[in-house]
Design a protein around this motif. Structure first.
Motif, short mmCIF file in Angstrom:
data_model
loop_
_atom_site.label_atom_id
_atom_site.label_comp_id
_atom_site.label_asym_id
_atom_site.label_seq_id
_atom_site.Cartn_x
_atom_site.Cartn_y
_atom_site.Cartn_z
N PRO A 52 74.12 117.67 113.87
CA PRO A 52 73.44 119.17 113.62
C PRO A 52 73.57 119.75 112.15
CG PRO A 52 75.04 119.64 115.00
CD PRO A 52 75.12 118.09 114.79
N HIS A 53 72.67 120.67 111.74
CA HIS A 53 72.90 121.37 110.56
C HIS A 53 74.18 121.92 110.02
CE1 HIS A 53 71.38 124.32 107.49
NE2 HIS A 53 72.31 125.01 108.04
N GLU A 54 74.93 122.60 111.17
CA GLU A 54 76.11 123.14 110.89
C GLU A 54 77.19 122.08 110.64
OE1 GLU A 54 73.66 126.02 113.33
OE2 GLU A 54 74.00 123.69 113.54
N ALA A 55 76.98 120.93 111.29
CA ALA A 55 77.97 119.87 110.86
C ALA A 55 77.91 119.41 109.57
CB ALA A 55 78.01 118.78 111.91
N LEU A 56 76.73 118.93 109.09
CA LEU A 56 76.54 118.51 107.93
C LEU A 56 76.81 119.57 106.76
CD1 LEU A 56 73.42 116.10 108.11
CD2 LEU A 56 75.63 115.83 108.44
N LYS A 57 76.58 120.88 107.02
CA LYS A 57 76.78 121.73 105.95
C LYS A 57 78.26 122.02 105.73
CE LYS A 57 75.23 126.54 104.85
NZ LYS A 57 74.82 127.98 105.44
N LEU A 58 79.05 121.75 106.98
CA LEU A 58 80.55 121.87 106.56
C LEU A 58 81.07 120.33 105.75
CD1 LEU A 58 81.82 122.86 110.11
CD2 LEU A 58 82.11 124.16 108.08
N GLN A 59 80.39 119.78 106.13
CA GLN A 59 80.54 118.26 105.26
C GLN A 59 80.22 118.28 103.76
OE1 GLN A 59 79.39 114.67 107.60
NE2 GLN A 59 79.93 115.93 109.60
N GLY A 60 79.22 119.32 103.45
CA GLY A 60 78.96 119.31 102.13
C GLY A 60 77.71 118.22 102.02
N LEU A 61 77.21 117.92 103.00
CA LEU A 61 76.02 116.95 102.58
C LEU A 61 74.79 117.71 102.34
CD1 LEU A 61 76.78 114.05 105.24
CD2 LEU A 61 77.03 113.99 102.82
N PRO A 104 69.15 125.51 111.42
CA PRO A 104 70.13 125.75 112.40
C PRO A 104 70.05 125.48 113.62
CG PRO A 104 69.67 127.46 110.62
CD PRO A 104 68.58 126.66 110.69
N GLN A 105 71.05 124.95 114.47
CA GLN A 105 70.84 124.41 115.62
C GLN A 105 72.05 125.02 116.74
OE1 GLN A 105 68.71 121.88 116.52
NE2 GLN A 105 67.77 122.13 114.38
N LEU A 106 72.97 125.70 116.28
CA LEU A 106 74.05 126.12 117.19
C LEU A 106 74.26 127.45 117.57
CD1 LEU A 106 76.77 123.58 116.22
CD2 LEU A 106 75.00 123.13 117.79
N GLU A 107 73.13 128.13 116.81
CA GLU A 107 73.29 129.85 116.97
C GLU A 107 72.81 130.18 118.34
OE1 GLU A 107 69.01 130.66 114.83
OE2 GLU A 107 70.90 131.32 113.83
N HIS A 108 72.97 131.30 118.86
CA HIS A 108 72.61 131.92 120.11
C HIS A 108 71.61 132.68 119.89
CE1 HIS A 108 76.37 130.30 122.18
NE2 HIS A 108 77.01 130.65 121.31
N MET A 136 65.47 138.61 113.47
CA MET A 136 65.23 137.33 113.46
C MET A 136 66.35 136.30 113.13
SD MET A 136 62.33 135.60 110.94
CE MET A 136 60.61 136.30 111.67
N SER A 137 66.51 135.36 114.10
CA SER A 137 67.65 134.35 113.87
C SER A 137 67.25 133.51 112.66
CB SER A 137 67.35 133.62 114.84
OG SER A 137 66.48 132.66 115.16
N ASP A 138 68.18 132.94 112.26
CA ASP A 138 68.05 131.99 110.99
C ASP A 138 67.33 130.68 111.54
OD1 ASP A 138 69.61 133.54 109.39
OD2 ASP A 138 71.55 132.24 109.40
N LEU A 139 67.24 130.21 112.88
CA LEU A 139 66.29 129.25 113.07
C LEU A 139 64.81 129.71 113.13
CD1 LEU A 139 65.58 126.78 114.38
CD2 LEU A 139 66.08 127.66 116.65
N ASN A 157 61.42 119.65 118.65
CA ASN A 157 61.58 120.05 116.95
C ASN A 157 62.31 121.28 116.79
OD1 ASN A 157 59.86 117.57 117.21
ND2 ASN A 157 58.30 118.21 115.59
N ALA A 158 63.24 121.36 117.76
CA ALA A 158 64.13 122.66 117.34
C ALA A 158 63.41 123.82 117.37
CB ALA A 158 65.03 122.26 116.10
N MET A 159 62.37 124.03 117.96
CA MET A 159 61.37 125.27 117.75
C MET A 159 61.10 125.93 118.92
SD MET A 159 58.98 123.28 115.05
CE MET A 159 59.62 122.50 113.75
N ILE A 160 61.76 125.45 120.19
CA ILE A 160 61.36 126.24 121.20
C ILE A 160 62.03 127.72 121.26
CG2 ILE A 160 61.77 126.09 123.87
CD1 ILE A 160 60.31 123.94 122.59
#
Length: 640
Positions: A47-56, A142-146, A156-159, A633-636
């Protein structure tokens, strides 16, 4: 002759915009992408958060290179591709495009070759002309935010910010790929592929944003080595309006109406800035088509300065229409030979059409040239656009006004997959269901064109009308050769299992091998393209032409990348051992095309996969699978 003594207000307004800076809307969330090199090395999707931490993740801007937007459906409920099947197809497709392929041909190669020769293939060199970055929802949003806490707090959430910025992401991208390999969902409850992708509301929104971007064209990926360019705007009719798509969260349908309207306005301004007045007129009056299903009114008053003439109150509707479309009079034609009535027909406003007819607008004027923006050929009449856009009341008005009708208008109703339009033209307009398109269409019968466009509902109505026009039954269904229709249907871009089953239920021969005659215009064209293929000028159309004689419907489906249709044909008894006139079996024709595993297994004698896929395809068509995705598509549950 198309000319003006003095510029119209539309022309003057267009010129005033030529040097003006386009209005740039701010993205509410950065456009995060991943470099193509990193994409090709992935073995799992994180997900977004993991790749962001990896710098990708890279915040994209156009000074860095070019971006590719990937539209797709989620395979799993909470993960887009748990087994990395769909994404691996994207990887292999990118490798194929960047090393082995020079051009991607149109999805409607025959239509574009015959009717719209100005439509050009996509040169893959563009993908390699600058560093490439990929936008893909799972790692770009973003995928993991509540989300609930954001909604309750009124923030408004980042998603939500990322989702609301999708039209801007699409506009920023140089390329748009629809990733649509035919695969089963993770829980084996439904089939994913071109048909299901085209039905989803969010996928339609993404596609619509691309069609309304400056680039417009896009690529559908059916397998790693089977891709098609969607460049003709007539494809919009076949793929459906965004507001008529399926949404998991019904509230999203109405939230997105204003998004589509804003995207339309942005494209209209772009067309005016670039001086494309024909394109502007087409899009201005096609707004009801794009907005169908939304409760959002179209906006037509783009040109400032209109003042009603107090002495012409009865003609106010016409005067305002002419002003905003850049015409001086009702009988004027623009540089492609379209009249005001042509454009009014696209809009579908009954009062406007009546008012134009009252001022002696001629419903039978034929266009002088192709109108590529409208997907319309030369000789196109008003009624053809009306039929394609499903404007039934306007069609009745034109019939009463003695509009000349032919098979071409019936083809328009088939393009729009409109059974009511077919019925109206046949029963009220007196058009024969056996009619063919002779106005630039090589005399192809309407029923065959319905199959080429995957228009199952229109096909069924044509067959019903044919039954009332002539006696007879069996294979030809009242002189309609359904076996030939079955052979033609998989040659093009939209053949579903539903269409295959419909034709087979009408007693088409699943294994009939056709031999085209050069005495037939289409047969002669296919022969010419086959010769070009033999001597080295090879395209998707030329390959199908080269192998056409003696080919079965199954061979046509495999060559056309219509894998859902191929599974349905095999499930209904299509033989795998037959050979075309060059001695090729269907397995031979599939070689090097990366067909899905269920077809490879069938070629080896294992039919279970095709039977399962065919069953799932029918279930999807009948709505048995419903809208079970919890994450589309991460939009629900995104609140704008």
């Amino acid at each position: 002759m198309w000319c003006h003594v003095r510029p119209t207000p539309l022309e003057e307004y267009s010129k005033s915009l030529h040097n003006s800076a386009g209005h740039t809307e701010p993205m509410l969330f950065p456009m995060y992408t991943v470099p193509a090199k990193a994409i090709l090395s992935m073995t799992t999707l994180e997900p977004h958060e993991a790749l962001k931490l990896q710098g990708l993740l890279v915040e994209f801007d156009k000074t860095m290179g070019k971006a590719l937007f990937v539209s797709h459906q989620w395979v799993g409920r909470r993960h887009p591709d748990p087994d990395f099947i769909q994404f691996s197809v994207l990887q292999e497709a990118l490798r194929h495009l960047m090393s082995e392929v020079q051009y991607i041909d149109s999805w409607m190669a025959l239509y574009d070759f015959v009717a719209l020769p100005s439509v050009k293939p996509f040169a893959t060199a563009e993908l390699k002309s600058a560093p490439l970055f990929v936008w893909y929802d799972y790692f770009s949003c973003p995928q993991l935010e509540h989300l609930v806490s954001h909604v309750e707090s009124g923030l408004m959430s980042d998603l939500a910010k990322a989702v609301s910025s999708i039209p801007l992401y699409v506009a920023e991208c140089s390329f748009f790929f629809a990733l649509c390999p035919v695969i089963e969902s993770k829980d084996h409850s439904k089939l994913l592929g071109p048909q299901s992708w085209a039905s989803r509301g969010w996928c339609r929104i993404e596609r619509c944003c691309r069609e309304l971007s400056p680039q417009g064209s896009w690529v559908m990926i059916r397998s790693a080595k089977q891709m098609e360019l969607i460049s003709s705007p007539v494809a919009t009719l076949g793929f459906g309006s965004p507001g008529e798509g399926l949404f998991t969260v019904e509230e999203d349908r109405q939230r997105l109406g204003p998004v589509v309207l804003t995207t339309l306005q942005r494209k209209l301004r772009f067309l005016l800035q670039s001086g494309d007045l024909v394109g502007y007129r087409v899009l201005l009056n096609h707004q009801p088509l794009f907005l169908r299903g939304f409760h959002v009114p179209a906006m037509y008053d783009f040109v400032p300065g209109f003042e009603a003439d107090p002495f012409k109150d009865g003609a106010l509707t016409v005067s305002k229409f002419l002003y905003n479309n850049g015409f001086s009079k009702v009988t004027e034609v623009d540089k492609v030979g379209w009249t005001p009535l042509h454009y009014a027909g696209c809009r579908g406003d009954p009062d406007l059409v009546r008012a134009l007819l009252a001022q002696r607008a001629n419903p039978n004027v034929k266009a002088a040239k192709d109108n590529v923006m409208a997907g319309a050929r030369s000789k196109w009449r008003v009624m053809t656009s009306v039929a394609a856009c499903r404007h039934h009341e306007v069609a009745r008005i034109l019939i009463e006004a003695k509009a000349e009708l032919s098979g071409t208008q019936l083809v328009g109703a088939c393009i729009g997959n409109d059974p009511e339009g077919v019925r109206l033209l046949c029963e009220v307009g007196g058009v024969s269901p056996h009619a063919a398109d002779y106005e630039g269409g090589y005399g192809v019968p309407a029923i065959h064109l319905a199959c080429m466009y995957g228009a199952t509902a229109a096909l069924e109505e044509l067959v019903a009308q044919a039954a009332t026009h002539s006696s007879g039954s069996g294979m030809r269904q009242g002189s309609i050769d359904v076996s030939h229709a079955l052979w033609l249907a998989p040659c093009f871009g939209n053949c579903s299992a539903e269409l295959v089953n419909t034709l087979l239920d009408l007693r088409a021969d699943v294994n009939e091998q056709f031999h085209l005659s050069v005495r037939n215009p289409v047969g002669l064209l296919v022969k010419v393209m086959a010769l070009k293929h033999r001597f080295g000028k090879q395209t998707h159309f030329s390959r199908i032409s080269f192998h056409a004689n003696g080919a079965t419907p199954l061979m046509q489906a495999v060559m056309g990348g219509q894998y859902e249709a191929a599974a349905a044909l095999i499930a209904r008894g299509a033989r795998l051992d037959l050979r075309n006139s060059h001695g090729y079996t269907v397995a031979d024709l599939a070689m090097g095309r990366s067909p899905p595993a269920f077809l490879v297994q069938a070629f080896e004698g294992q039919l279970a996969g095709c039977l399962r896929v065919a069953s799932l395809a029918v279930g999807s068509t009948n709505g048995e699978n419903g809208e079970t995705e919890e994450n589309e598509n991460a939009m629900i549950e995104v609140h704008f």
